[in-house]
Design a protein around this motif. Structure first.
Motif, PDB file in Angstrom:
ATOM      1  N   ALA A   1       8.360   8.011   6.913  1.00 36.69           N
ATOM      2  CA  ALA A   1       7.303   7.890   5.900  1.00 36.69           C
ATOM      3  C   ALA A   1       7.686   8.648   4.636  1.00 36.69           C
ATOM      4  O   ALA A   1       7.477   8.149   3.519  1.00 36.69           O
ATOM      5  CB  ALA A   1       5.975   8.422   6.451  1.00 36.69           C
ATOM      6  N   HIS A   2       8.273   9.819   4.782  1.00 37.69           N
ATOM      7  CA  HIS A   2       8.681  10.621   3.625  1.00 37.69           C
ATOM      8  C   HIS A   2       9.792   9.924   2.838  1.00 37.69           C
ATOM      9  O   HIS A   2       9.822   9.978   1.607  1.00 37.69           O
ATOM     10  CB  HIS A   2       9.129  12.016   4.064  1.00 37.69           C
ATOM     11  CG  HIS A   2       9.446  12.924   2.934  1.00 37.69           C
ATOM     12  ND1 HIS A   2       8.469  13.441   2.097  1.00 37.69           N
ATOM     13  CD2 HIS A   2      10.616  13.411   2.475  1.00 37.69           C
ATOM     14  CE1 HIS A   2       9.046  14.190   1.175  1.00 37.69           C
ATOM     15  NE2 HIS A   2      10.347  14.197   1.390  1.00 37.69           N
ATOM     16  N   GLU A   3      10.698   9.248   3.535  1.00 36.89           N
ATOM     17  CA  GLU A   3      11.755   8.486   2.862  1.00 36.89           C
ATOM     18  C   GLU A   3      11.173   7.318   2.083  1.00 36.89           C
ATOM     19  O   GLU A   3      11.597   7.029   0.964  1.00 36.89           O
ATOM     20  CB  GLU A   3      12.778   7.969   3.884  1.00 36.89           C
ATOM     21  CG  GLU A   3      13.652   9.046   4.480  1.00 36.89           C
ATOM     22  CD  GLU A   3      14.488   8.557   5.652  1.00 36.89           C
ATOM     23  OE1 GLU A   3      14.437   7.348   5.985  1.00 36.89           O
ATOM     24  OE2 GLU A   3      15.190   9.394   6.250  1.00 36.89           O
ATOM     25  N   MET A   4      10.198   6.627   2.680  1.00 37.63           N
ATOM     26  CA  MET A   4       9.592   5.458   2.035  1.00 37.63           C
ATOM     27  C   MET A   4       8.623   5.851   0.921  1.00 37.63           C
ATOM     28  O   MET A   4       8.526   5.157  -0.090  1.00 37.63           O
ATOM     29  CB  MET A   4       8.855   4.609   3.077  1.00 37.63           C
ATOM     30  CG  MET A   4       9.774   3.939   4.080  1.00 37.63           C
ATOM     31  SD  MET A   4       8.873   3.083   5.399  1.00 37.63           S
ATOM     32  CE  MET A   4       7.957   1.861   4.489  1.00 37.63           C
TER      33      MET A   4
ATOM     34  N   MET B   1       0.837  -1.180   0.000  1.00 39.31           N
ATOM     35  CA  MET B   1       0.000   0.000   0.000  1.00 39.31           C
ATOM     36  C   MET B   1       0.883   1.246   0.000  1.00 39.31           C
ATOM     37  O   MET B   1       1.922   1.282   0.645  1.00 39.31           O
ATOM     38  CB  MET B   1      -0.897   0.018   1.230  1.00 39.31           C
ATOM     39  CG  MET B   1      -2.000  -1.012   1.166  1.00 39.31           C
ATOM     40  SD  MET B   1      -3.054  -1.045   2.635  1.00 39.31           S
ATOM     41  CE  MET B   1      -3.411   0.643   2.944  1.00 39.31           C
ATOM     42  N   LYS B   2       0.443   2.228  -0.750  1.00 36.42           N
ATOM     43  CA  LYS B   2       1.138   3.510  -0.782  1.00 36.42           C
ATOM     44  C   LYS B   2       0.114   4.594  -0.447  1.00 36.42           C
ATOM     45  O   LYS B   2      -0.742   4.914  -1.259  1.00 36.42           O
ATOM     46  CB  LYS B   2       1.730   3.743  -2.173  1.00 36.42           C
ATOM     47  CG  LYS B   2       2.503   5.029  -2.239  1.00 36.42           C
ATOM     48  CD  LYS B   2       3.045   5.268  -3.622  1.00 36.42           C
ATOM     49  CE  LYS B   2       3.500   6.697  -3.686  1.00 36.42           C
ATOM     50  NZ  LYS B   2       3.333   7.290  -4.963  1.00 36.42           N
ATOM     51  N   PRO B   3       0.217   5.169   0.750  1.00 32.59           N
ATOM     52  CA  PRO B   3      -0.784   6.165   1.146  1.00 32.59           C
ATOM     53  C   PRO B   3      -0.633   7.471   0.361  1.00 32.59           C
ATOM     54  O   PRO B   3       0.471   7.864   0.005  1.00 32.59           O
ATOM     55  CB  PRO B   3      -0.487   6.387   2.631  1.00 32.59           C
ATOM     56  CG  PRO B   3       0.939   6.000   2.804  1.00 32.59           C
ATOM     57  CD  PRO B   3       1.220   4.942   1.775  1.00 32.59           C
ATOM     58  N   ASP B   4      -1.752   8.106   0.089  1.00 31.31           N
ATOM     59  CA  ASP B   4      -1.744   9.427  -0.541  1.00 31.31           C
ATOM     60  C   ASP B   4      -1.531  10.521   0.503  1.00 31.31           C
ATOM     61  O   ASP B   4      -0.923  11.547   0.222  1.00 31.31           O
ATOM     62  CB  ASP B   4      -3.076   9.701  -1.254  1.00 31.31           C
ATOM     63  CG  ASP B   4      -3.275   8.811  -2.453  1.00 31.31           C
ATOM     64  OD1 ASP B   4      -2.283   8.524  -3.152  1.00 31.31           O
ATOM     65  OD2 ASP B   4      -4.417   8.400  -2.696  1.00 31.31           O
ATOM     66  N   LEU B   5      -2.062  10.279   1.704  1.00 32.90           N
ATOM     67  CA  LEU B   5      -2.062  11.291   2.751  1.00 32.90           C
ATOM     68  C   LEU B   5      -1.847  10.618   4.097  1.00 32.90           C
ATOM     69  O   LEU B   5      -2.446   9.584   4.387  1.00 32.90           O
ATOM     70  CB  LEU B   5      -3.406  12.027   2.756  1.00 32.90           C
ATOM     71  CG  LEU B   5      -3.656  13.058   3.847  1.00 32.90           C
ATOM     72  CD1 LEU B   5      -2.738  14.261   3.690  1.00 32.90           C
ATOM     73  CD2 LEU B   5      -5.114  13.487   3.823  1.00 32.90           C
ATOM     74  N   ILE B   6      -0.973  11.210   4.902  1.00 33.86           N
ATOM     75  CA  ILE B   6      -0.749  10.728   6.272  1.00 33.86           C
ATOM     76  C   ILE B   6      -1.017  11.895   7.223  1.00 33.86           C
ATOM     77  O   ILE B   6      -0.467  12.978   7.055  1.00 33.86           O
ATOM     78  CB  ILE B   6       0.699  10.235   6.472  1.00 33.86           C
ATOM     79  CG1 ILE B   6       0.964   8.997   5.616  1.00 33.86           C
ATOM     80  CG2 ILE B   6       0.968   9.954   7.947  1.00 33.86           C
ATOM     81  CD1 ILE B   6       2.418   8.536   5.636  1.00 33.86           C
ATOM     82  N   LEU B   7      -1.871  11.650   8.212  1.00 34.81           N
ATOM     83  CA  LEU B   7      -2.120  12.600   9.299  1.00 34.81           C
ATOM     84  C   LEU B   7      -1.485  12.010  10.549  1.00 34.81           C
ATOM     85  O   LEU B   7      -1.756  10.867  10.901  1.00 34.81           O
ATOM     86  CB  LEU B   7      -3.619  12.783   9.542  1.00 34.81           C
ATOM     87  CG  LEU B   7      -4.432  13.375   8.400  1.00 34.81           C
ATOM     88  CD1 LEU B   7      -5.913  13.269   8.715  1.00 34.81           C
ATOM     89  CD2 LEU B   7      -4.048  14.811   8.165  1.00 34.81           C
TER      90      LEU B   7
END
Length: 128
Positions: free
Chosen positions: A24-27, A1-7
């Motif tokens: 998360a930004h690195e991945m 899974m590749k999220p579009d948005l992380i809160l």
């Protein structure tokens, strides 16, 4: 899974939210990261900017502001995906055209030839 948005929050049990956002930004470099926090710290905000966090919202959350931000980010994510799909389609078309012309793609792109040069060369010497 590749999220579009992380809160995420800054302070969480187990892992600091900024460390999480950095990982998360690195991945997932294309994923939009938003931090919601009750800590009004310049150091946190500064680190968030450094690691690529898109938004930094302070609690208590103004729900109208959150709604507007979510709508804006959704539009940005959608536009980015559409541009990426278009690029993929155009890339595939170009590759197909060049293969049909029997041209050497590696040579064309590495030499940086103009479209006109490629066209002229392909017309003069179709086997090249």
């Amino acid at each position: 899974m590749k999220p579009d948005l992380i809160l995420t929050d800054v302070r969480m049990p187990g892992m600091d939210g900024l460390d999480f956002a950095e990982r998360a930004h690195e991945m997932y470099p294309d994923t939009v990261i938003v931090i919601l926090t009750g800590y009004d710290s310049f150091a946190y905000a500064q680190k968030a900017i450094t690691i690529g966090v898109k938004e930094y919202l302070l609690k208590p959350i103004d729900y109208e502001e959150l709604k507007n931000m979510a709508a804006r980010l959704a539009e940005e994510i959608h536009a980015k995906k559409m541009n990426s799909r278009r690029f993929g389609i155009y890339r595939n078309i170009l590759i197909s055209l060049y293969r049909n012309c029997d041209l050497n793609l590696q040579g064309i792109f590495s030499m940086g030839e103009s479209r006109e040069k490629v066209w002229c060369r392909s017309r003069r010497n179709p086997s090249n």
